[in-house]
Design an enzyme around this catalytic site. Structure first.
Site, PDB file in Angstrom:
ATOM      1  N   GLU A 361       9.966   6.513 -10.953  1.00 40.77           N
ATOM      2  CA  GLU A 361      11.335   6.572 -10.199  1.00 40.77           C
ATOM      3  C   GLU A 361      11.919   7.993 -10.373  1.00 40.77           C
ATOM      4  OE1 GLU A 361      11.879   4.626  -8.012  1.00 40.77           O
ATOM      5  OE2 GLU A 361      10.745   2.730  -8.654  1.00 40.77           O
ATOM      6  N   HIS A 450       3.792   2.151   0.402  1.00 41.48           N
ATOM      7  CA  HIS A 450       3.259   1.894  -1.010  1.00 41.48           C
ATOM      8  C   HIS A 450       1.722   1.689  -0.858  1.00 41.48           C
ATOM      9  CE1 HIS A 450       7.400   1.081  -1.623  1.00 41.48           C
ATOM     10  NE2 HIS A 450       7.340   1.288  -2.843  1.00 41.48           N
TER      11      HIS A 450
END
EC number: 3.4.24.-
Length: 542
Positions: A361, A450
């Site tokens: 992240e 993703h």
């Protein structure tokens, strides 16, 4: 020198002359022997001189970059607009310099050429893509046009995501937009466009909508939220946040913010395990980037809320949430099985606090500031780069969840389990992904980002550890050479990069790292990188 320009560099950039449009694709005689790579339409996307092209003696980095600009404009082709030197950044072994294509002073989104320079300013290689033609112009009454664009943008997001609440458009920015810059196909035309940020009630509800300026036609929509030394960590204490109405301010961590500080830099451990884990993970990520790339994570992506804590890596942990689901009903998650980078800081549900997820992240924040990958295939590359560096951060910190059989699994030890298998993407916990471009499970540019990220993870595994795959045998380079390679790639990619751009960047980065001796990289290593690129079919047109 950091990525933030010194006064001298800023002055040099401001004084840089423009390379005017009308320059065609033919190279000068001195550049005719350079190795050129092209996309599916024949546009040049990479240039590697046979020998380094020297800069004027005594030139600054900005001056050296400027001296190469006319040559590159001819090689990449610049029939419209001009190239402006927009950024220089020091890297191990040299530096990179970015040239931004502009038309009438307005940037062309994704139209950039990135120069790879050695320590003397000599040009080792360049990667990028330019727009070849334009049409139209921005309306004279920009206020009215932008108001219409804002309404069109909100309507487009509402159509794309029927669960989004309280949508609002923020101030639009002017860009020229050429959709083909994010693909490997036929060259298109740059048109004047407004890039409209749209926010919803949920802090994760963030989009950019591209609206054609003259016609109000919505050209594309993409999401901006990413699913994170001076460290500040706050404990939400399982407070339920209504994500149907919450704003970024409702999850902020800091003194006087939505959640108070549980542990700040230099303080003793808190009573809550998640607080201490995230505090330690922030430290590991800061140490990794500083040690292996020279990048100051806190200085570049930290948030300052004017609470006396300064610029810091911030995270709110143990958040719970209530929101409206696709079924139209309100659902509560406590614990909340999610984590994301919101553009300012990190937010975590309880137990979603592994080192590799945290590094993943935070790397979204790095990518946001270094190359701005967004839209189309660039979204998937963005996810993949976060997987790469998130896993490297965990490996170099000797994290127990990154050893043995878990070495290439992302998210082991979290409450949500492994989310990505970088060695075998088909086994990823979030759902199967491809291990090569155009392979099984491959999706188009508008698919879930993703999924195609699996290809990035696979090529990282091959380059680092080696294996035999898809007819290619790759000898692994090991961790340090691979980290240096991927950091150069992060700096070479342009904002609308494709997977073919990624393949070219990997080969280019290895060649220039070998020339400058970065991390002990050799030309033999570059043969292995080329094999990995071939195995994952990165140079195919997607």
């Amino acid at each position: 020198m950091s990525s933030r320009r010194t006064a001298a560099i800023a002055a040099a950039l401001a004084a840089s002359s423009l390379i005017a449009g009308g320059i065609g694709g033919a190279a000068t005689a001195s550049a005719q022997t350079d190795q050129l790579s092209t996309d599916g339409s024949g546009r040049v996307i990479a240039v590697e001189p046979t020998t380094p092209v020297a800069a004027p003696q005594g030139a600054s980095t900005a001056g050296a970059a400027q001296s190469h600009t006319a040559r590159l404009a001819r090689q990449f082709g610049l029939p419209v607009g001009e190239l402006v030197l927009s950024e220089v950044r020091q890297l191990p072994g040299g530096s990179i310099a970015k040239l931004q294509q502009r038309i009438g002073g307005v940037p062309v989104f994704g139209a950039q050429i990135v120069q790879d320079l050695d320590g003397s300013g000599a040009l080792l290689a360049a990667v990028g893509k330019t727009s070849q033609r334009s049409e139209g112009g921005f309306p004279a009454d920009s206020t009215a046009a932008k108001a219409k664009a804002g309404k069109a943008a909100v309507d487009a997001v509402a159509k794309k995501d029927s669960t989004a609440k309280a949508l609002r458009a923020d101030a639009a920015e002017n860009y020229w937009y050429d959709a083909s810059l994010g693909t490997d196909g036929t060259s298109a035309t740059a048109v004047p466009a407004y890039f409209v940020p749209v926010h919803g009630a949920d802090p994760e509800d963030k989009w950019t909508v591209v609206v054609r300026a003259e016609t109000n036609q919505v050209l594309t929509v993409w999401g901006e939220a990413r699913h994170a030394t001076n460290r500040v960590v706050c404990d939400a204490k399982r407070k339920i946040v209504d994500l149907d109405t919450a704003t970024l301010a409702d999850i902020r961590c800091g003194t006087g913010q939505a959640f108070g500080v549980s542990r700040a830099e230099g303080q003793a451990a808190a009573a809550t395990a998640d607080v201490n884990k995230v505090y330690d993970y922030f430290g590991s990520a800061q140490s990794f980037y500083s040690t292996y790339t020279g990048y100051d994570l806190t200085a570049n992506i930290g948030a300052n809320y004017n609470d006396g804590r300064g610029k810091a890596l911030r995270g709110t942990v143990r958040m719970c949430e209530i929101s409206t689901g696709n079924d139209g009903l309100r659902h509560t998650q406590c614990p909340w099985a999610n984590a994301f980078w919101d553009g300012e800081q990190m937010a975590f549900g309880e137990g979603v606090t592994t080192l590799d997820i945290t590094g993943h992240e935070l790397t979204h924040g790095v990518t946001q500031h270094v190359n701005g990958l967004k839209g189309g295939y660039a979204q998937a590359i963005n996810e993949g780069m976060s997987d790469v560096f998130g896993k490297f951060i965990a490996i170099k910190a000797n994290d127990p969840n990154a050893t043995g059989a878990n070495r290439w699994l992302l998210g082991v030890g979290s409450s949500i389990g492994q989310v990505r298998d970088m060695k075998n993407p088909a086994n990823s916990g979030e759902g199967p992904g491809p291990d090569r471009v155009n392979g099984k499970y491959w999706v188009g540019p508008d698919g879930d980002e993703h999924i195609n990220a699996g290809v990035v993870g696979k090529v990282d595994y091959l380059i680092t550890d080696g294996d035999t795959f898809n007819g290619q045998t790759v000898r692994g380079l090991g961790e340090n050479k691979s980290i240096a390679l991927w950091w150069k790639v992060e700096n070479l990619l342009r904002s609308s990069a494709t997977f073919k751009d990624l393949g070219n960047a990997l080969n280019t980065a290895c060649t220039t790292n070998a020339r400058t001796g970065v991390a002990g990289t050799t030309t033999a290593d570059c043969t292995q990188v080329a094999n990995a690129v071939k195995a994952t079919q990165l140079l195919q047109n997607a």
